[in-house]
Write a protein that holds these residues in place. Structure first.
Motif, PDB file in Angstrom:
ATOM      1  N   ALA A   1    -115.533  24.291  25.314  1.00  0.00           N
ATOM      2  CA  ALA A   1    -115.110  25.688  25.234  1.00  0.00           C
ATOM      3  C   ALA A   1    -113.852  25.820  24.383  1.00  0.00           C
ATOM      4  O   ALA A   1    -113.731  26.728  23.554  1.00  0.00           O
ATOM      5  CB  ALA A   1    -114.865  26.242  26.638  1.00  0.00           C
TER       6      ALA A   1
ATOM      7  N   ILE B   1    -124.127  32.328  23.477  1.00  0.00           N
ATOM      8  CA  ILE B   1    -123.783  31.506  24.637  1.00  0.00           C
ATOM      9  C   ILE B   1    -125.028  30.830  25.197  1.00  0.00           C
ATOM     10  O   ILE B   1    -124.999  29.647  25.572  1.00  0.00           O
ATOM     11  CB  ILE B   1    -123.093  32.366  25.716  1.00  0.00           C
ATOM     12  CG1 ILE B   1    -121.717  32.799  25.218  1.00  0.00           C
ATOM     13  CG2 ILE B   1    -122.955  31.600  27.021  1.00  0.00           C
ATOM     14  CD1 ILE B   1    -120.813  31.665  24.800  1.00  0.00           C
TER      15      ILE B   1
ATOM     16  N   THR C   1    -125.877  28.003  22.881  1.00  0.00           N
ATOM     17  CA  THR C   1    -124.902  26.920  23.032  1.00  0.00           C
ATOM     18  C   THR C   1    -125.167  26.124  24.302  1.00  0.00           C
ATOM     19  O   THR C   1    -125.112  24.886  24.301  1.00  0.00           O
ATOM     20  CB  THR C   1    -123.471  27.489  23.059  1.00  0.00           C
ATOM     21  OG1 THR C   1    -123.239  28.250  21.874  1.00  0.00           O
ATOM     22  CG2 THR C   1    -122.447  26.377  23.143  1.00  0.00           C
ATOM     23  N   ILE C   2    -125.472  26.815  25.400  1.00  0.00           N
ATOM     24  CA  ILE C   2    -125.774  26.126  26.661  1.00  0.00           C
ATOM     25  C   ILE C   2    -126.973  25.207  26.505  1.00  0.00           C
ATOM     26  O   ILE C   2    -126.961  24.051  26.955  1.00  0.00           O
ATOM     27  CB  ILE C   2    -126.030  27.160  27.789  1.00  0.00           C
ATOM     28  CG1 ILE C   2    -124.709  27.797  28.227  1.00  0.00           C
ATOM     29  CG2 ILE C   2    -126.726  26.510  28.979  1.00  0.00           C
ATOM     30  CD1 ILE C   2    -124.875  28.908  29.241  1.00  0.00           C
TER      31      ILE C   2
ATOM     32  N   GLN D   1    -125.931  22.240  24.118  1.00  0.00           N
ATOM     33  CA  GLN D   1    -124.908  21.371  24.710  1.00  0.00           C
ATOM     34  C   GLN D   1    -125.440  20.632  25.940  1.00  0.00           C
ATOM     35  O   GLN D   1    -125.022  19.498  26.202  1.00  0.00           O
ATOM     36  CB  GLN D   1    -123.676  22.189  25.083  1.00  0.00           C
ATOM     37  CG  GLN D   1    -122.909  22.784  23.915  1.00  0.00           C
ATOM     38  CD  GLN D   1    -122.279  21.760  22.978  1.00  0.00           C
ATOM     39  OE1 GLN D   1    -121.997  22.046  21.829  1.00  0.00           O
ATOM     40  NE2 GLN D   1    -122.049  20.549  23.466  1.00  0.00           N
TER      41      GLN D   1
ATOM     42  N   THR E   1    -119.812  30.208  17.473  1.00  0.00           N
ATOM     43  CA  THR E   1    -119.961  29.703  18.842  1.00  0.00           C
ATOM     44  C   THR E   1    -120.813  28.437  18.893  1.00  0.00           C
ATOM     45  O   THR E   1    -120.485  27.482  19.598  1.00  0.00           O
ATOM     46  CB  THR E   1    -120.590  30.784  19.745  1.00  0.00           C
ATOM     47  OG1 THR E   1    -119.828  31.993  19.626  1.00  0.00           O
ATOM     48  CG2 THR E   1    -120.612  30.345  21.196  1.00  0.00           C
TER      49      THR E   1
ATOM     50  N   ASN F   1    -119.396  20.090  18.137  1.00  0.00           N
ATOM     51  CA  ASN F   1    -119.344  20.083  19.599  1.00  0.00           C
ATOM     52  C   ASN F   1    -120.461  19.244  20.213  1.00  0.00           C
ATOM     53  O   ASN F   1    -120.308  18.683  21.297  1.00  0.00           O
ATOM     54  CB  ASN F   1    -119.426  21.511  20.137  1.00  0.00           C
ATOM     55  CG  ASN F   1    -118.059  22.095  20.435  1.00  0.00           C
ATOM     56  OD1 ASN F   1    -117.062  21.378  20.455  1.00  0.00           O
ATOM     57  ND2 ASN F   1    -117.998  23.389  20.651  1.00  0.00           N
TER      58      ASN F   1
ATOM     59  N   THR G   1    -121.098  22.047  32.253  1.00  0.00           N
ATOM     60  CA  THR G   1    -121.453  22.616  30.946  1.00  0.00           C
ATOM     61  C   THR G   1    -121.643  24.122  31.037  1.00  0.00           C
ATOM     62  O   THR G   1    -121.095  24.887  30.232  1.00  0.00           O
ATOM     63  CB  THR G   1    -122.734  21.954  30.406  1.00  0.00           C
ATOM     64  OG1 THR G   1    -122.533  20.545  30.293  1.00  0.00           O
ATOM     65  CG2 THR G   1    -123.120  22.523  29.049  1.00  0.00           C
TER      66      THR G   1
ATOM     67  N   ILE H   1    -118.990  26.835  29.214  1.00  0.00           N
ATOM     68  CA  ILE H   1    -119.478  27.608  28.063  1.00  0.00           C
ATOM     69  C   ILE H   1    -119.538  29.097  28.390  1.00  0.00           C
ATOM     70  O   ILE H   1    -119.214  29.944  27.544  1.00  0.00           O
ATOM     71  CB  ILE H   1    -120.840  27.071  27.590  1.00  0.00           C
ATOM     72  CG1 ILE H   1    -120.663  25.651  27.042  1.00  0.00           C
ATOM     73  CG2 ILE H   1    -121.447  27.985  26.519  1.00  0.00           C
ATOM     74  CD1 ILE H   1    -121.946  24.960  26.675  1.00  0.00           C
TER      75      ILE H   1
END
Length: 407
Positions: free
Chosen positions: A15, A46, A49-50, A53, A203, A208, A233, A237
């Motif tokens: 983050a 988001i 990204t989740i 990641q 983002t 990352n 995680t 995030i």
């Protein structure tokens, strides 16, 4: 709450990495230009990204290797391996070095909002000593080489940053119904397309994925910790996404004045909500700059270690040499007040190409039983991953075309 904070892992570092001055600037511009109407784009970013990641964290936990290590071990053709690893390490290190100047400058802008200008005139050239101060702080934390200590410092900064942006957003007395509409009703047209691409692009950050996969085993060991890794995680995030939303909401309150970055946003708050709002926003911007100034060099070092087969030891000379190079370049560009526009354009081109490539490699690795055993992707995860890959190709193309049009 204390037990939860004690047990969280590298999620907050992820983050901290994507909530930097660039994100604050992009979110500020989106709020000034379109109000709350692009909040839905942050929700999508988001979610993407989740998904990515979680894959990177699962890879690191189960295989006990970073993403660059996994790519190196699974690519069998010697020429393809050399070319791929060269492109990855070049794009990440050069790109992060370019963005490091923005990270340090963002921290400086936040400090200048609070303490005033840091310009120092020596002969015919002007220097910003605040850049050197921030650089020394980042250098000292990284040189200590104690991951747990760095993690605690970054967690503190993330909490400080989150509270700062949350307070400034509340002070603006936002329209809750308009916020909900912006979250749930997409607004995508020719006027908003580039801003949407920018919000998502700032983002979903390629480095990352490397950082998360490399750090996950510093906190947890083995598949028994998978549930905790996922919770860490998701929470981190989502918190980062909420911070981005707070910046958009704050910027929506600004109706006049030219806003080009987070510092302009902080200064514009003063006549509307008093001097304290400017200071709180400045603290948030400083925290955002410092956290990214630490994580960007760290990520570059992990990528280099994985690509070249080095031991990922924070105190090894090779590891320190990589992060020091990235950090020094950032300090140099920031302290000399040299415009890094051309360098950042190159970094955007590199990331525009790199993001879909890395997403494809990640998806490929996540389906290899030789690496993950029973923890390979499910059908749903693959479908979501493919959708994200297609969108990142679209996003990368848009980014490259935007940079070329500005040349």
């Amino acid at each position: 709450m204390f037990r939860f904070l004690k047990n969280i892992g590298p999620g907050p570092l992820v983050a901290a990495a994507f909530i930097g001055p660039g994100t604050v600037t992009v979110c500020s511009l989106a709020g000034v230009r379109f109000g709350y109407s692009l909040l839905w784009a942050l929700v999508i970013s988001i979610a993407a990204t989740i998904i990515l990641q979680e894959m990177a964290a699962r890879l690191g936990l189960i295989s006990k290797a970073g993403l660059s290590d996994a790519i190196r071990s699974q690519l069998q053709h010697p020429f393809l391996k050399i070319v791929t690893l060269f492109l990855i390490v070049s794009a990440i290190i050069i790109g992060n070095a370019a963005y490091e100047a923005g990270n340090v400058t963002g921290g400086v802008l936040g400090l200048e909002t609070i303490v005033g200008s840091g310009q120092l005139q020596l002969g015919s050239r002007s220097y910003n000593y605040l850049s050197i101060i921030i650089g020394f702080i980042a250098f000292g934390l990284l040189y200590i080489g104690n991951y747990k200590f760095i993690e605690r410092i970054l967690l503190t900064l993330v909490i400080l940053m989150s509270l700062s942006f949350l307070i400034t957003a509340i002070v603006t007395k936002p329209d809750i119904s308009a916020i909900l509409k912006g979250i749930f009703v997409p607004n995508l047209n020719e006027d908003t397309i580039l801003d949407v691409a920018a919000l998502i692009g700032t983002t979903v950050v390629p480095y990352n994925l490397f950082l998360h996969a490399s750090l996950v085993n510093t906190k947890w060991k083995g598949e028994i910790s998978l549930k905790s890794v996922r919770l860490d995680t998701y929470v981190a995030i989502i918190l980062g996404g909420l911070v981005s939303m707070m910046v958009v909401i704050t910027a929506t309150a600004i109706t006049s004045g030219e806003i080009t970055n987070g510092a302009d946003l902080a200064k514009s708050l003063e006549p509307l909500f008093g001097s304290y709002a400017k200071y709180v926003m400045g603290i948030g911007l400083f925290a955002a700059g410092l956290t990214s100034a630490i994580t960007a060099p760290l990520a570059a070092a992990y990528v280099a270690a994985g690509c070249f087969g080095w031991k990922s030891d924070l105190r090894s000379n090779k590891f320190r040499a990589v992060w020091a190079l990235v950090l020094i370049v950032g300090i140099l560009f920031s302290s000399l007040s040299i415009s890094a526009i051309e360098v950042i354009w190159f970094a955007q081109i590199a990331n525009g190409i790199l993001l879909p490539v890395i997403a494809i490699f990640l998806l490929w690795i996540m389906n290899k039983k030789s690496v993950l055993g029973a923890h390979t992707n499910t059908l749903l995860q693959n479908i979501l991953g493919i959708v994200i890959v297609l969108f990142t190709i679209f996003l990368g193309t848009k980014s490259i075309l935007k940079v070329i049009s500005n040349l």
